[in-house]
Design an enzyme around this catalytic site. Structure first.
Site, PDB file in Angstrom:
ATOM      1  N   ASP A   1      50.125  23.571  91.149  1.00 12.56           N
ATOM      2  CA  ASP A   1      50.833  24.014  89.937  1.00 12.56           C
ATOM      3  C   ASP A   1      51.785  25.173  90.253  1.00 12.56           C
ATOM      4  O   ASP A   1      52.657  25.498  89.438  1.00 12.56           O
ATOM      5  CB  ASP A   1      49.813  24.486  88.877  1.00 12.56           C
ATOM      6  CG  ASP A   1      49.722  23.529  87.699  1.00 12.56           C
ATOM      7  OD1 ASP A   1      50.628  22.686  87.547  1.00 12.56           O
ATOM      8  OD2 ASP A   1      48.751  23.639  86.931  1.00 12.56           O
TER       9      ASP A   1
ATOM     10  N   LYS B   1      47.422  12.119  84.453  1.00 10.23           N
ATOM     11  CA  LYS B   1      47.607  12.615  85.824  1.00 10.23           C
ATOM     12  C   LYS B   1      46.749  11.805  86.793  1.00 10.23           C
ATOM     13  O   LYS B   1      47.211  11.414  87.868  1.00 10.23           O
ATOM     14  CB  LYS B   1      47.224  14.103  85.897  1.00 10.23           C
ATOM     15  CG  LYS B   1      48.274  15.025  85.316  1.00 10.23           C
ATOM     16  CD  LYS B   1      47.776  16.451  85.124  1.00 10.23           C
ATOM     17  CE  LYS B   1      48.845  17.276  84.396  1.00 10.23           C
ATOM     18  NZ  LYS B   1      48.374  18.590  83.956  1.00 10.23           N
TER      19      LYS B   1
ATOM     20  N   GLN C   1      43.443  22.548  84.537  1.00  8.74           N
ATOM     21  CA  GLN C   1      44.207  22.276  83.318  1.00  8.74           C
ATOM     22  C   GLN C   1      44.145  23.483  82.377  1.00  8.74           C
ATOM     23  O   GLN C   1      43.062  23.966  82.050  1.00  8.74           O
ATOM     24  CB  GLN C   1      43.646  21.016  82.627  1.00  8.74           C
ATOM     25  CG  GLN C   1      44.424  20.576  81.414  1.00  8.74           C
ATOM     26  CD  GLN C   1      45.832  20.080  81.758  1.00  8.74           C
ATOM     27  OE1 GLN C   1      46.033  19.345  82.712  1.00  8.74           O
ATOM     28  NE2 GLN C   1      46.805  20.505  80.962  1.00  8.74           N
TER      29      GLN C   1
END
Ligand code: NDP
Length: 300
Positions: free
Chosen positions: A121, A54, A98
């Site tokens: 997200d 990422k 994460q």
């Protein structure tokens, strides 16, 4: 019939290219550089790989990447303090924690402490509610990537029968919401669904997000249907040598491709779109934060 392959790798490269163009313009016209902060707690090897990749792609599209690697024993208070700091940092437009987090940390509490406007997200409860009520939300990356591929292939999705297999909060449910927003007739199938094969056979669009290797067979598929295979499953591959493995989706690719009109492969389908959509969401968050027009074709 042999299905057309929907090349997620190529599509993701196109999306990243569009993001990079927007970023160049944002810098030139407004002096703004979008920034994405990724927080990793602990040393889970798969998570480390994701975070590295990422970060690399964030920099490749011209954005700033801020990586925060915290030890596994980080307390909830310490993690919340970092998120608080990122929430108020004007250089940070997107925050991603994460998952999974180590067991002593409350994932819901942590995710819901992120500023919803920076929740790239799309897991914050406010964004879940905004999506469900058809308002401007941050949309979870994997379903957003699936939607982009479906729109690209079909043009309009209006009136199509869509069956989403799986009802998780990160894939199945938001996927169903997005398809509903695009005026599909949506069915969500799950582990308790009766006659699942019959349910799937009615679908013009099948999105499989189950986590069961090659569960969906060609015999379940309506001829000409479009299959988006979200599943990523590692299975033994003795044909490649002792101890070797390979990745497969939730759909049995060979038999499904015989019947479907189009299908995403695994690997090289949905997977690459997920990170591309994370970058697209960061750009969207940055545009919104600065009162600028949202990037066309990169949002839901
Ligand atoms: P979850 O385990 O959270 O959810 C799986 C869903 O599948 C559940 O709703 C479950 O039903 C349903 N299910 C399980 N068994 C069956 C069955 N036999 N028949 C019908 N439905 C069943 O998984 P995720 O949604 O997180 O992920 C799904 C897959 O997608 C995984 O392979 C994951 O690795 C992959 N994935 C890929 C991503 C990408 O970037 N390409 C990103 C995220 C996930 P129930 O609720 O009834 O238990």
């Amino acid at each position: 019939m042999t299905a057309q392959i929907i090349d997620g790798k190529a599509f993701a490269a196109t999306v990243r290219g569009k993001v990079a163009e927007h970023v160049t313009r944002l810098k030139a016209d407004h002096g703004i550089t979008p920034g994405l902060a990724v927080v990793l707690v602990g040393e889970d090897p798969a998570s480390q790989v994701y975070v590295r990749s990422k970060g690399k792609m964030t920099v490749e599209v011209g954005m700033n990447s801020y990586e925060h690697k915290l030890p596994a024993e980080t307390s909830e208070a310490e993690l919340l303090a970092l998120i608080d700091q990122l929430n108020t940092d004007p250089a940070v437009h997107g925050i991603l924690v994460q998952l999974p987090l180590p067991g002593h940390l409350n994932e819901d509490l942590v995710i819901n402490s992120i500023d919803p406007a920076k929740d790239v997200d799309g897991f914050h409860i406010s964004n879940v509610g905004l999506l469900a009520t058809g308002q401007k939300a941050m949309v979870p990356c994997t379903p957003l990537g699936c939607l982009m591929m479906l729109r690209d292939y079909h043009g309009s999705l209006s009136g199509l029968n869509a069956v989403v297999i799986g009802r998780s909060n990160i894939v199945g449910k938001p996927m169903a919401q997005l398809l509903l927003r695009d005026s599909c007739t949506v069915t969500i199938a799950h582990s308790r669904t009766r006659d699942i094969e019959e349910v799937v056979r009615r679908a013009d669009i099948v999105v499989a997000a189950v986590g069961r290797p090659e569960m969906v067979k060609g015999g379940w598929i309506k001829p000409g249907a479009t299959i988006i295979d979200v599943g990523i499953n590692r299975i033994d591959a003795p044909e490649k040598g002792e101890g070797k493995t390979r990745l497969v989706g939730d759909c049995d690719f060979a038999s499904c491709a015989e019947v479907a009109g189009a299908i995403t492969p695994v690997p090289g389908g949905v997977g690459p779109m997920t990170i591309a959509c994370l970058l697209a969401n960061t750009l969207t968050a940055c545009s919104r934060a600065n009162g600028l027009a949202e990037p066309e074709g990169l949002t839901a």
